[in-house]
Design a protein around this motif. Sequence first.
Motif, PDB file in Angstrom:
ATOM      1  N   TYR A 226       0.813  -1.222   0.000  1.00  0.00           N
ATOM      2  CA  TYR A 226       0.000   0.000   0.000  1.00  0.00           C
ATOM      3  C   TYR A 226       0.846   1.272   0.000  1.00  0.00           C
ATOM      4  N   ALA A 227       2.116   1.177   0.394  1.00  0.00           N
ATOM      5  CA  ALA A 227       2.979   2.358   0.356  1.00  0.00           C
ATOM      6  C   ALA A 227       3.576   2.594  -1.031  1.00  0.00           C
ATOM      7  N   LEU A 228       4.191   1.555  -1.587  1.00  0.00           N
ATOM      8  CA  LEU A 228       4.918   1.731  -2.842  1.00  0.00           C
ATOM      9  C   LEU A 228       4.057   1.522  -4.079  1.00  0.00           C
ATOM     10  N   VAL A 229       3.152   0.553  -4.013  1.00  0.00           N
ATOM     11  CA  VAL A 229       2.325   0.260  -5.185  1.00  0.00           C
ATOM     12  C   VAL A 229       1.043   1.103  -5.174  1.00  0.00           C
ATOM     13  N   ALA A 230       0.286   1.040  -4.062  1.00  0.00           N
ATOM     14  CA  ALA A 230      -1.025   1.691  -4.018  1.00  0.00           C
ATOM     15  C   ALA A 230      -0.954   3.178  -3.703  1.00  0.00           C
ATOM     16  N   THR A 231       0.241   3.698  -3.406  1.00  0.00           N
ATOM     17  CA  THR A 231       0.369   5.136  -3.159  1.00  0.00           C
ATOM     18  C   THR A 231       1.349   5.748  -4.156  1.00  0.00           C
ATOM     19  N   ALA A 232       2.629   5.428  -4.053  1.00  0.00           N
ATOM     20  CA  ALA A 232       3.620   6.062  -4.931  1.00  0.00           C
ATOM     21  C   ALA A 232       3.348   5.760  -6.408  1.00  0.00           C
ATOM     22  N   PHE A 233       3.309   4.483  -6.767  1.00  0.00           N
ATOM     23  CA  PHE A 233       3.083   4.122  -8.168  1.00  0.00           C
ATOM     24  C   PHE A 233       1.678   4.517  -8.624  1.00  0.00           C
ATOM     25  N   ALA A 234       0.679   4.351  -7.745  1.00  0.00           N
ATOM     26  CA  ALA A 234      -0.701   4.658  -8.134  1.00  0.00           C
ATOM     27  C   ALA A 234      -0.881   6.142  -8.442  1.00  0.00           C
ATOM     28  N   TYR A 235      -0.201   7.023  -7.697  1.00  0.00           N
ATOM     29  CA  TYR A 235      -0.291   8.449  -8.012  1.00  0.00           C
ATOM     30  C   TYR A 235       0.259   8.737  -9.398  1.00  0.00           C
ATOM     31  N   LEU A 236       1.391   8.132  -9.753  1.00  0.00           N
ATOM     32  CA  LEU A 236       1.958   8.338 -11.084  1.00  0.00           C
ATOM     33  C   LEU A 236       1.015   7.804 -12.160  1.00  0.00           C
ATOM     34  N   LEU A 237       0.426   6.634 -11.908  1.00  0.00           N
ATOM     35  CA  LEU A 237      -0.510   6.048 -12.863  1.00  0.00           C
ATOM     36  C   LEU A 237      -1.763   6.900 -12.987  1.00  0.00           C
ATOM     37  N   TYR A 238      -2.229   7.426 -11.864  1.00  0.00           N
ATOM     38  CA  TYR A 238      -3.420   8.286 -11.843  1.00  0.00           C
ATOM     39  C   TYR A 238      -3.234   9.485 -12.774  1.00  0.00           C
ATOM     40  N   TYR A 239      -2.100  10.180 -12.636  1.00  0.00           N
ATOM     41  CA  TYR A 239      -1.876  11.365 -13.456  1.00  0.00           C
ATOM     42  C   TYR A 239      -1.633  11.000 -14.922  1.00  0.00           C
ATOM     43  N   ARG A 240      -1.088   9.849 -15.163  1.00  0.00           N
ATOM     44  CA  ARG A 240      -0.898   9.388 -16.539  1.00  0.00           C
ATOM     45  C   ARG A 240      -2.256   9.172 -17.214  1.00  0.00           C
ATOM     46  N   ILE A 241      -3.171   8.514 -16.507  1.00  0.00           N
ATOM     47  CA  ILE A 241      -4.508   8.280 -17.055  1.00  0.00           C
ATOM     48  C   ILE A 241      -5.244   9.603 -17.225  1.00  0.00           C
ATOM     49  N   LEU A 242      -5.077  10.506 -16.269  1.00  0.00           N
ATOM     50  CA  LEU A 242      -5.718  11.815 -16.361  1.00  0.00           C
ATOM     51  C   LEU A 242      -5.317  12.523 -17.642  1.00  0.00           C
ATOM     52  N   MET A 244      -4.233  11.081 -20.400  1.00  0.00           N
ATOM     53  CA  MET A 244      -4.677  10.330 -21.573  1.00  0.00           C
ATOM     54  C   MET A 244      -6.181  10.399 -21.777  1.00  0.00           C
ATOM     55  N   ALA A 245      -6.955  10.290 -20.674  1.00  0.00           N
ATOM     56  CA  ALA A 245      -8.393  10.080 -20.804  1.00  0.00           C
ATOM     57  C   ALA A 245      -9.245  11.209 -20.249  1.00  0.00           C
ATOM     58  N   GLY A 246      -8.665  12.112 -19.481  1.00  0.00           N
ATOM     59  CA  GLY A 246      -9.444  13.216 -18.943  1.00  0.00           C
ATOM     60  C   GLY A 246     -10.094  12.873 -17.613  1.00  0.00           C
ATOM     61  N   ALA A 247     -10.506  13.910 -16.885  1.00  0.00           N
ATOM     62  CA  ALA A 247     -11.043  13.743 -15.535  1.00  0.00           C
ATOM     63  C   ALA A 247     -12.358  12.969 -15.528  1.00  0.00           C
ATOM     64  N   SER A 248     -13.209  13.197 -16.534  1.00  0.00           N
ATOM     65  CA  SER A 248     -14.514  12.522 -16.547  1.00  0.00           C
ATOM     66  C   SER A 248     -14.341  11.003 -16.657  1.00  0.00           C
ATOM     67  N   ASN A 249     -13.473  10.580 -17.557  1.00  0.00           N
ATOM     68  CA  ASN A 249     -13.232   9.143 -17.699  1.00  0.00           C
ATOM     69  C   ASN A 249     -12.526   8.566 -16.471  1.00  0.00           C
ATOM     70  N   LEU A 250     -11.656   9.361 -15.860  1.00  0.00           N
ATOM     71  CA  LEU A 250     -10.934   8.886 -14.681  1.00  0.00           C
ATOM     72  C   LEU A 250     -11.884   8.612 -13.519  1.00  0.00           C
ATOM     73  N   MET A 251     -13.035   9.300 -13.490  1.00  0.00           N
ATOM     74  CA  MET A 251     -13.991   9.084 -12.409  1.00  0.00           C
ATOM     75  C   MET A 251     -14.545   7.656 -12.429  1.00  0.00           C
ATOM     76  N   LEU A 252     -14.401   6.971 -13.572  1.00  0.00           N
ATOM     77  CA  LEU A 252     -14.856   5.584 -13.654  1.00  0.00           C
ATOM     78  C   LEU A 252     -14.158   4.692 -12.640  1.00  0.00           C
ATOM     79  N   VAL A 253     -12.948   5.075 -12.229  1.00  0.00           N
ATOM     80  CA  VAL A 253     -12.219   4.262 -11.258  1.00  0.00           C
ATOM     81  C   VAL A 253     -12.995   4.164  -9.952  1.00  0.00           C
TER      82      VAL A 253
END
Length: 307
Positions: A226-242, A244-253
């Motif tokens: 939860y520290a390295l994968v679900a927080t550090a890596f997930a934040y980077l992945l979150y902004y990458r998807i943002l 690529m797909a925009g905030a509206s599509n990201l809300m699907l998560v």
Amino acid sequence: MIPQTSISGRAWAELALLSLIWGGSFLAIRTALNEIGPVTAVAFRVMPAATALWLYTRLRGIPAPRDPRLWAAALMMGALNNVLPFTLMAWGQLHVSTGLTSILNAATAVWGALLAALVFTDERMTTRKALGIALGFGGVALAIGPGALTAFNLESLGQLAIVAGTLSYAVASLWARRFLRGTAPEMAACLMLTGSSVLILPAMLMTEGVPSLDLAPVTWAAILYYALVATAFAYLLYYRILAMAGASNLMLVTLLIPPVAIILGAVVRAETLSANAFAGFALLALGLVVLDGRLSGRIRGRDARRV
């Protein structure tokens, strides 16, 4: 700004990955809570994540800001987006199943829509938004169930703590929009986690003392996840998807996380959810769909073409 409606196959794949990662974080946190307290669990989450993101930003050559006002804003962001909600939710998970926690966590988007309409002039309240917000909060109330009012106990307090955490998340999103706009997303996340670490360390020492490092391997595995994968890596992945797909599509998560958490809770911890919880999630999901607005827009578009 016109919301982005299309989403590529790659963005779908990364959105699914983010949902799996964050869905699994609820089980990982609950596993760690078997041996450590909720404040320590948060400290073990944000401090390694901050370290990992500093290494990442240094390797990428992303400059650290020098403006002290930005550091102060990041400190507040760390309190609102990490320290308060992470602690409230970790404590709540001591008394609430992982599946129900993930359902209540979806209230973040509903709070965000309500607060944005109250604070920002370009996010005015509309009939559609009001309906979506009402449905969303109705879903939260249904998921919690009437028993929370008639038999007030630790489980009820845990549920309220989780909902309070989602409100803190929503306030944090407003704060970021106001004070962190223009900062590189990776650096914004890095600064936020650094501020969180500065705040949580003394809080941990004062409330739960110096943590023991003599933990079971499964606990360390949960913490690292939860520290390295679900927080550090997930934040980077979150902004990458943002991007690529925009905030509206990201809300699907928000809609994809609870099924993952519910399944993991049932398989690993033999958790069961009430019919109220599933009905509440369905109503909450409907509220989020209404808030998104694209489905109703497509229906209106088809009706207009028929005329």
